[in-house]
Design an enzyme around this catalytic site. Structure first.
Site, PDB file in Angstrom:
ATOM      1  N   CYS A 174       7.237  -6.977 -21.776  1.00  0.00           N
ATOM      2  CA  CYS A 174       8.646  -6.528 -21.716  1.00  0.00           C
ATOM      3  C   CYS A 174       9.142  -6.380 -20.283  1.00  0.00           C
ATOM      4  O   CYS A 174      10.312  -6.055 -20.068  1.00  0.00           O
ATOM      5  CB  CYS A 174       8.827  -5.218 -22.480  1.00  0.00           C
ATOM      6  N   GLY A 182       1.647  -6.837  13.048  1.00  0.00           N
ATOM      7  CA  GLY A 182       0.414  -6.995  12.277  1.00  0.00           C
ATOM      8  C   GLY A 182       0.491  -7.988  11.140  1.00  0.00           C
ATOM      9  O   GLY A 182      -0.027  -7.731  10.063  1.00  0.00           O
ATOM     10  N   THR A 183       1.137  -9.110  11.389  1.00  0.00           N
ATOM     11  CA  THR A 183       1.149 -10.163  10.358  1.00  0.00           C
ATOM     12  C   THR A 183       0.698 -11.482  10.966  1.00  0.00           C
ATOM     13  O   THR A 183       1.016 -11.784  12.115  1.00  0.00           O
ATOM     14  CB  THR A 183       2.533 -10.324   9.681  1.00  0.00           C
ATOM     15  N   SER A 184      -0.050 -12.261  10.150  1.00  0.00           N
ATOM     16  CA  SER A 184      -0.528 -13.558  10.627  1.00  0.00           C
ATOM     17  C   SER A 184       0.605 -14.591  10.630  1.00  0.00           C
ATOM     18  O   SER A 184       0.431 -15.687  11.141  1.00  0.00           O
ATOM     19  CB  SER A 184      -1.683 -14.050   9.742  1.00  0.00           C
ATOM     20  N   ASN A 205       0.526  -7.345  17.852  1.00  0.00           N
ATOM     21  CA  ASN A 205      -0.634  -7.883  17.136  1.00  0.00           C
ATOM     22  C   ASN A 205      -1.855  -7.784  18.047  1.00  0.00           C
ATOM     23  O   ASN A 205      -1.711  -7.770  19.273  1.00  0.00           O
ATOM     24  CB  ASN A 205      -0.380  -9.351  16.744  1.00  0.00           C
ATOM     25  N   CYS A 260       1.074  -1.399 -22.015  1.00  0.00           N
ATOM     26  CA  CYS A 260       2.405  -0.792 -22.113  1.00  0.00           C
ATOM     27  C   CYS A 260       2.406   0.264 -23.223  1.00  0.00           C
ATOM     28  O   CYS A 260       1.901   0.005 -24.321  1.00  0.00           O
ATOM     29  CB  CYS A 260       3.403  -1.903 -22.415  1.00  0.00           C
ATOM     30  N   CYS A 273       4.859  -4.680 -17.121  1.00  0.00           N
ATOM     31  CA  CYS A 273       4.381  -5.136 -18.423  1.00  0.00           C
ATOM     32  C   CYS A 273       4.537  -6.654 -18.511  1.00  0.00           C
ATOM     33  O   CYS A 273       5.606  -7.187 -18.210  1.00  0.00           O
ATOM     34  CB  CYS A 273       5.159  -4.436 -19.544  1.00  0.00           C
ATOM     35  N   ASP A 332       0.793  -1.237   0.000  1.00  0.00           N
ATOM     36  CA  ASP A 332       0.000   0.000   0.000  1.00  0.00           C
ATOM     37  C   ASP A 332       0.823   1.284   0.000  1.00  0.00           C
ATOM     38  O   ASP A 332       0.267   2.379  -0.155  1.00  0.00           O
ATOM     39  CB  ASP A 332      -0.997  -0.004   1.177  1.00  0.00           C
ATOM     40  N   HIS A 363       6.592  -7.679  -1.287  1.00  0.00           N
ATOM     41  CA  HIS A 363       5.566  -8.180  -2.219  1.00  0.00           C
ATOM     42  C   HIS A 363       5.190  -7.158  -3.300  1.00  0.00           C
ATOM     43  O   HIS A 363       4.171  -7.323  -3.958  1.00  0.00           O
ATOM     44  CB  HIS A 363       4.307  -8.591  -1.432  1.00  0.00           C
TER      45      HIS A 363
HETATM   46  C1  BJW Z   1      -3.444  -6.267  13.622  1.00  0.00           C
HETATM   47  C2  BJW Z   1      -4.358  -5.220  13.588  1.00  0.00           C
HETATM   48  C3  BJW Z   1      -3.995  -4.050  14.255  1.00  0.00           C
HETATM   49  C4  BJW Z   1      -5.176  -6.844  12.448  1.00  0.00           C
HETATM   50  N1  BJW Z   1      -2.829  -3.971  14.882  1.00  0.00           N
HETATM   51  N2  BJW Z   1      -2.299  -6.172  14.264  1.00  0.00           N
HETATM   52  C5  BJW Z   1       3.487 -24.468   2.319  1.00  0.00           C
HETATM   53  C6  BJW Z   1       4.593 -24.110   3.065  1.00  0.00           C
HETATM   54  C7  BJW Z   1       5.364 -23.009   2.725  1.00  0.00           C
HETATM   55  C8  BJW Z   1       5.025 -22.221   1.644  1.00  0.00           C
HETATM   56  C9  BJW Z   1       3.911 -22.561   0.917  1.00  0.00           C
HETATM   57  C10 BJW Z   1       3.165 -23.675   1.238  1.00  0.00           C
HETATM   58  N3  BJW Z   1       2.149 -23.764   0.336  1.00  0.00           N
HETATM   59  C11 BJW Z   1       2.241 -22.736  -0.524  1.00  0.00           C
HETATM   60  C12 BJW Z   1       3.305 -21.999  -0.198  1.00  0.00           C
HETATM   61  C13 BJW Z   1       3.774 -20.779  -0.852  1.00  0.00           C
HETATM   62  C14 BJW Z   1       2.961 -19.542  -0.502  1.00  0.00           C
HETATM   63  C15 BJW Z   1       2.501 -19.534   0.952  1.00  0.00           C
HETATM   64  O1  BJW Z   1       3.212 -19.108   1.844  1.00  0.00           O
HETATM   65  N4  BJW Z   1       1.289 -19.942   1.217  1.00  0.00           N
HETATM   66  C16 BJW Z   1       0.789 -19.993   2.588  1.00  0.00           C
HETATM   67  C17 BJW Z   1      -0.620 -19.423   2.626  1.00  0.00           C
HETATM   68  C18 BJW Z   1       0.891 -21.404   3.087  1.00  0.00           C
HETATM   69  N5  BJW Z   1       3.871 -18.452  -0.733  1.00  0.00           N
HETATM   70  C19 BJW Z   1       4.074 -17.995  -1.935  1.00  0.00           C
HETATM   71  O2  BJW Z   1       3.487 -18.416  -2.912  1.00  0.00           O
HETATM   72  C20 BJW Z   1       5.166 -16.926  -2.058  1.00  0.00           C
HETATM   73  N6  BJW Z   1       6.066 -17.326  -3.041  1.00  0.00           N
HETATM   74  C21 BJW Z   1       6.862 -18.387  -2.856  1.00  0.00           C
HETATM   75  O3  BJW Z   1       6.876 -19.016  -1.811  1.00  0.00           O
HETATM   76  O4  BJW Z   1       7.638 -18.710  -3.942  1.00  0.00           O
HETATM   77  C22 BJW Z   1       8.282 -19.987  -3.915  1.00  0.00           C
HETATM   78  C23 BJW Z   1       7.222 -21.039  -4.174  1.00  0.00           C
HETATM   79  C24 BJW Z   1       6.516 -21.025  -5.354  1.00  0.00           C
HETATM   80  C25 BJW Z   1       5.551 -22.004  -5.588  1.00  0.00           C
HETATM   81  C26 BJW Z   1       5.252 -22.970  -4.620  1.00  0.00           C
HETATM   82  C27 BJW Z   1       5.948 -22.961  -3.413  1.00  0.00           C
HETATM   83  C28 BJW Z   1       6.946 -21.978  -3.191  1.00  0.00           C
HETATM   84  C29 BJW Z   1       4.557 -15.614  -2.494  1.00  0.00           C
HETATM   85  C30 BJW Z   1       3.644 -15.053  -1.448  1.00  0.00           C
HETATM   86  C31 BJW Z   1       3.039 -13.747  -1.940  1.00  0.00           C
HETATM   87  C32 BJW Z   1       1.942 -13.287  -1.014  1.00  0.00           C
HETATM   88  N7  BJW Z   1       1.227 -12.281  -1.654  1.00  0.00           N
HETATM   89  C33 BJW Z   1       0.105 -11.677  -0.933  1.00  0.00           C
HETATM   90  C34 BJW Z   1      -0.850 -11.047  -1.945  1.00  0.00           C
HETATM   91  C35 BJW Z   1      -0.581  -9.639  -2.237  1.00  0.00           C
HETATM   92  C36 BJW Z   1      -1.692  -9.126  -3.052  1.00  0.00           C
HETATM   93  C37 BJW Z   1      -2.016  -7.720  -2.680  1.00  0.00           C
HETATM   94  O5  BJW Z   1      -1.800  -7.306  -1.555  1.00  0.00           O
HETATM   95  O6  BJW Z   1      -2.550  -7.038  -3.539  1.00  0.00           O
HETATM   96  O7  BJW Z   1       0.620 -10.772   0.036  1.00  0.00           O
HETATM   97  S1  BJW Z   1      -0.874 -12.805  -0.019  1.00  0.00           S
HETATM   98  C38 BJW Z   1      -1.179 -11.747   1.311  1.00  0.00           C
HETATM   99  O8  BJW Z   1      -0.611 -12.385   2.464  1.00  0.00           O
HETATM  100  C39 BJW Z   1      -0.351 -10.478   1.052  1.00  0.00           C
HETATM  101  C40 BJW Z   1       0.297 -10.270   2.373  1.00  0.00           C
HETATM  102  O9  BJW Z   1       1.477  -9.480   2.215  1.00  0.00           O
HETATM  103  C41 BJW Z   1       0.549 -11.649   2.869  1.00  0.00           C
HETATM  104  C42 BJW Z   1       0.700 -11.750   4.361  1.00  0.00           C
HETATM  105  O10 BJW Z   1      -0.469 -11.385   5.007  1.00  0.00           O
HETATM  106  P1  BJW Z   1      -0.385 -10.545   6.332  1.00  0.00           P
HETATM  107  O11 BJW Z   1       0.261  -9.241   6.049  1.00  0.00           O
HETATM  108  O12 BJW Z   1       0.209 -11.366   7.388  1.00  0.00           O
HETATM  109  O13 BJW Z   1      -1.925 -10.203   6.594  1.00  0.00           O
HETATM  110  P2  BJW Z   1      -3.070 -11.111   7.266  1.00  0.00           P
HETATM  111  O14 BJW Z   1      -4.348 -10.520   6.851  1.00  0.00           O
HETATM  112  O15 BJW Z   1      -2.851 -12.549   7.032  1.00  0.00           O
HETATM  113  O16 BJW Z   1      -2.866 -10.884   8.823  1.00  0.00           O
HETATM  114  C43 BJW Z   1      -3.125  -9.635   9.444  1.00  0.00           C
HETATM  115  C44 BJW Z   1      -2.609  -9.717  10.857  1.00  0.00           C
HETATM  116  O17 BJW Z   1      -2.746  -8.437  11.442  1.00  0.00           O
HETATM  117  C45 BJW Z   1      -3.385 -10.701  11.744  1.00  0.00           C
HETATM  118  O18 BJW Z   1      -2.456 -11.450  12.511  1.00  0.00           O
HETATM  119  C46 BJW Z   1      -4.216  -9.793  12.646  1.00  0.00           C
HETATM  120  O19 BJW Z   1      -4.424 -10.358  13.934  1.00  0.00           O
HETATM  121  C47 BJW Z   1      -3.342  -8.569  12.718  1.00  0.00           C
HETATM  122  N8  BJW Z   1      -4.030  -7.296  12.967  1.00  0.00           N
HETATM  123  N9  BJW Z   1      -5.489  -5.630  12.914  1.00  0.00           N
HETATM  124  C48 BJW Z   1      -2.023  -5.056  14.912  1.00  0.00           C
HETATM  125  N10 BJW Z   1      -4.858  -2.971  14.301  1.00  0.00           N
HETATM  126 ZN    ZN Z   2       5.983  -3.569 -22.458  1.00  0.00          ZN
END
Ligand code: BJW
Ligand code: ZN
Length: 289
Positions: free
Chosen positions: A155, A235-237, A261, A193, A152, A129, A144
């Protein structure tokens, strides 16, 4: 048969819980530790932006059109219906353009500025954000990507783009409560693009599930993690990898880890400090002098 007696596990479990509750909400003790740190990492997730009105990812009521994160943030979904994914990004970009950094973002930025002469503070954020930068944080790594950058698909050129809307066809679209799961927007009307020899479809410059983080980003993150003395996990899960593994890596390197958190995460028991509550309240307390 296991050579480790069952009593060992019982004992380990007791220590685990003692560790978890020993330093809960102990701001004074945390400040003593932080004062001695030369390198500080602040690893943030969606929760830090919650009080700016940006929805987090795993609350059912916050899900855009009730779509699971693993479906919406997926390159396959973009390939099949880029219009639908762009509708979501139009919605969230408009929301974030109107949002403001909150007291948590600001406390982190001010801490970096106040201690610039003596400490290296690095924000490692999973958020796309841009609110850390808008709060004034200078040294940050966006793991991320960023929703105000496009890439693009042909390219690979990455450009900053804060246009609102990003293309005329998206104006008035993207309602989070609609039940439409197929977009009417044609691919030719989505952002493309501008390079004359390219014209490829643009996508948000964001890492979706199954995609690998940029090598240069991971390399920079590795360096700060290996040198870090204290890490704030905010603030991450702690369920999305690779970022979910970062605190464990830092702890193994000797860093003290403090979690902020509203509720414990699966990783909480591994950390040294736990500050329960909204980070817009707890971060200003923890980072004040
Ligand atoms: C507060 C609050 C307040 C609320 N004060 N706190 C098994 C094992 C290991 C890895 C994998 C697996 N199976 C699949 C995978 C790979 C996968 C993964 O990890 N999946 C899991 C779900 C299991 N990972 C990937 O694919 C990553 N790439 C990768 O590993 O490449 C190698 C690979 C490739 C292929 C296969 C295997 C490996 C890439 C991950 C990219 C994540 N992208 C996103 C989407 C972005 C889109 C966008 O934003 O537009 O990124 S997913 C989403 O989750 C986003 C976030 O950055 C990310 C983390 O979430 P976050 O920030 O923790 O948010 P929430 O909502 O989950 O939690 C909020 C927290 O705040 C909570 O705890 C609340 O309590 C707290 N809270 N209010 C303080 N006021
Ligand atoms: Zn391009």
């Amino acid at each position: 048969m296991s050579v480790i007696p069952r009593s060992f596990y019982k004992h380990t479990k007791t220590l685990y819980y003692l560790r978890k509750f020993y330093s809960q909400n102990d701001f004074a003790k945390f400040k003593n530790v932080l004062n001695t740190a030369k390198q500080v990492v602040v690893l943030t997730g969606a929760g830090i932006s919650a009080e700016s009105g940006v929805p987090t990812f795993r609350e059912p009521e916050g899900l855009w059109r009730k779509l699971e994160a693993s479906i919406l943030y997926n390159p396959v979904t973009f390939r099949e219906d880029p219009g639908l994914v762009w509708e979501y990004y139009h919605y969230i970009r408009e929301l974030v353009l109107k949002a403001q950094p909150n007291a948590g973002h600001i406390a982190v930025a001010q801490y970096e500025r106040r201690h610039a002469a003596k400490k290296l503070v690095t924000v490692l954020t999973q958020n796309v954000d841009g609110l850390h930068a808008r709060a004034g944080t200078r040294n940050f790594i966006e793991l991320h990507g960023n929703m105000f950058k496009t890439r693009c698909t042909k390219c690979n050129e990455v450009l900053v783009n804060t246009d609102s809307p990003i293309c005329p066809a998206l104006a008035g679209t993207g309602s989070p409560t609609s039940d439409k799961l197929v977009s009417d927007i044609k691919e030719k009307d989505l952002p493309h693009c501008q390079k004359p020899d390219c014209g490829g479809l643009l996508r948000p410059h964001i890492i979706w599930f199954g995609e690998v983080l940029e090598t240069s980003v991971v390399e920079k993150a590795d360096i700060v993690m290996s040198e870090c003395n204290v890490c704030l996990v905010v603030g991450t899960s702690s369920i999305v990898y690779p970022a979910a593994a970062f605190p464990t890596v830092m702890a193994a390197g000797g860093s003290i880890i403090a979690e902020f958190n509203i509720e414990p995460s699966p990783a909480s028991p591994k950390f040294d400090f736990y500050f329960q509550g909204p980070s817009a309240t707890t971060l200003p307390q923890a980072l004040s002098d």
